[in-house]
Write an enzyme that holds these catalytic residues in place. Structure first.
Site, PDB file in Angstrom:
ATOM      1  N   ARG A  26       1.003  -1.343   0.038  1.00  0.00           N
ATOM      2  CA  ARG A  26      -0.065   0.005  -0.064  1.00  0.00           C
ATOM      3  C   ARG A  26       1.090   1.327   0.101  1.00  0.00           C
ATOM      4  O   ARG A  26       1.916   1.147   0.634  1.00  0.00           O
ATOM      5  CB  ARG A  26      -0.915  -0.179   1.207  1.00  0.00           C
ATOM      6  N   HIS A  63      -0.564   0.622 -10.663  1.00  0.00           N
ATOM      7  CA  HIS A  63      -1.388  -0.402  -9.752  1.00  0.00           C
ATOM      8  C   HIS A  63      -1.841  -1.645 -10.595  1.00  0.00           C
ATOM      9  O   HIS A  63      -3.081  -2.189 -10.565  1.00  0.00           O
ATOM     10  CB  HIS A  63      -2.518   0.228  -9.029  1.00  0.00           C
TER      11      HIS A  63
END
Length: 308
Positions: A224, A272
Site C-alpha cells: 500500500r 497499480h
C-alpha cells in the site's frame, strides 16, 4: 445465488462469463445501473461512497482484490457479516511476475545500464551478483506473499521473509514480530513489500528500515502507498542506500502531475497493475465461496465472521 457487484473489474464480461460457466445458477446485478437489489453476496473491493444502504438479506461480502482493510473498516458493513477475500492463483502469479522483473533488474543492475546508455557509456556495473547471492527480503507472508517468497526461492534466489506471526517455509529464513522486521531487512539487496494496510504498519518502509538495506538496494512496493513515507523514500534515494524503487501503489493514486516522483529516473512507476485479478482465478475463488455458502460450510478465504 444472487450477487450484487460493486466493483468494475468484477463486472467485466470475461469474469462474468467464467463465473457463469462454473455456476450457471448465479445471477448478478451490477451497481450503479441496477441499483441495490436484494442479494446474497456483495462483491466489492471497496464500497462506493454513493451506496448508502445494503441489501437487507445480505449473507456475505466477497472482497474482489488483495487486502480487505478498506472493507473491514467501513461502518456500513455490519460487524457480524462474514467477509471473504479473493484467493486468486492467477493474481498471485502476476504479482510474482512483477517482483521477478524487479529481481532480475537488480541482478544485472538494469537501471545503472539504462543511465549509462543515456550517456552513451559502455560500462560493466559494479557489484553484479548471482541469484544465490542476491539477498531478497519479503515483507508479508499471506496468500500472495507466500507465493512470492516461494517463487523466488524456487528460482534460486536467497530469500528471507517477515510476517507478523511466526511462519515456517522450507528454504526461506523466517523472521516474525517487531524485533524480526529490522533483522529481516538487514543487508537485503531487494526489499519486497506485500503487507496489508493496518494502522500499526503505516509508514513501515520508513528511514529506520530503509537504512538497513545493502548499498545499491532496490525496493518493490506492491503493498500500500501508506507503507512508504515519500520524504523517507527521497532521502534514501539521494543519500543511499537505495538505488532504485519499483512502485505500484501510491497515496493518492495517481501522484499529482507535478510530483517529483514522475521525473526521478531512480523510480519505476506502474499504475497499480501488479495485482489485477485474473478472470479465471477470481471466478474460481468466488465460485468456491458461493458453494460453501450454499452448503453452510466455512467460507474459503474468510477474514471476518462465521459460516454465514
Amino acid at each position: 445465488m444472487r450477487l450484487l457487484i460493486a466493483e468494475p473489474l468484477a463486472a467485466e464480461p470475461a469474469f462474468l462469463a467464467e463465473l457463469h460457466r462454473l455456476d450457471p445458477a448465479v445471477t448478478a446485478a451490477v451497481w450503479p445501473q441496477d441499483g441495490v437489489p436484494e442479494a446474497d453476496i456483495l462483491v466489492a473491493f471497496a464500497l462506493p461512497p454513493e451506496i448508502e444502504r445494503l441489501p437487507t438479506d445480505l449473507r456475505a461480502v466477497f472482497c474482489f482484490g488483495a487486502g480487505v482493510e478498506q472493507l473491514l473498516g467501513d461502518p456500513r458493513l455490519p460487524p457480524h457479516l462474514p467477509v471473504a477475500r479473493l484467493l486468486d492463483e492467477g493474481q498471485a502469479q502476476r504479482m510474482l511476475d512483477y517482483v521477478l522483473a524487479a529481481a532480475f533488474a537488480r541482478l544485472i543492475d538494469l537501471p545503472v545500464l539504462a543511465e549509462a546508455r543515456a550517456r552513451r557509456a559502455w560500462i560493466l556495473p559494479d557489484g553484479r551478483l548471482d541469484r544465490r547471492d542476491l539477498a531478497v527480503a519479503v515483507l508479508g507472508l499471506g496468500f500472495i506473499g507466500e507465493r512470492i517468497a516461494t517463487g523466488l526461492r524456487d528460482l534460486g534466489f536467497a530469500v528471507r521473509a517477515w510476517s507478523r506471526q511466526p511462519r515456517t517455509l522450507p528454504g526461506i529464513a523466517a523472521f516474525a514480530g517487531p524485533d524480526g522486521l529490522a533483522a529481516c531487512a538487514e543487508g537485503a539487496d531487494l526489499l519486497v513489500n506485500v503487507l496489508p494496510a493496518t494502522p500499526e504498519l503505516k509508514g513501515v518502509l520508513g528511514t529506520r528500515l530503509l537504512q538497513r538495506l545493502a548499498p545499491g538496494a532496490h525496493l518493490v512496493n506492491i503493498g500500500r502507498g501508506s507503507h512508504l513515507p515519500e520524504t523517507d523514500l527521497c532521502r534514501a534515494l539521494v543519500e543511499g542506500p537505495l538505488a532504485h524503487a519499483w512502485l505500484d501503489v501510491f497515496t493518492p493514486e495517481p501522484p499529482a502531475p507535478d510530483h517529483w516522483i514522475w521525473r526521478d529516473s531512480r523510480v519505476t512507476l506502474t499504475p497499480h497493475l501488479a495485482g489485477v485479478p485474473s478472470p479465471a482465478g477470481a471466478a474460481a475463488s468466488l465460485a468456491s465461496v458461493i458453494a460453501a455458502l450454499r452448503a453452510g460450510d466455512a467460507l474459503p478465504g474468510l477474514v471476518r465472521g462465521g459460516r454465514a
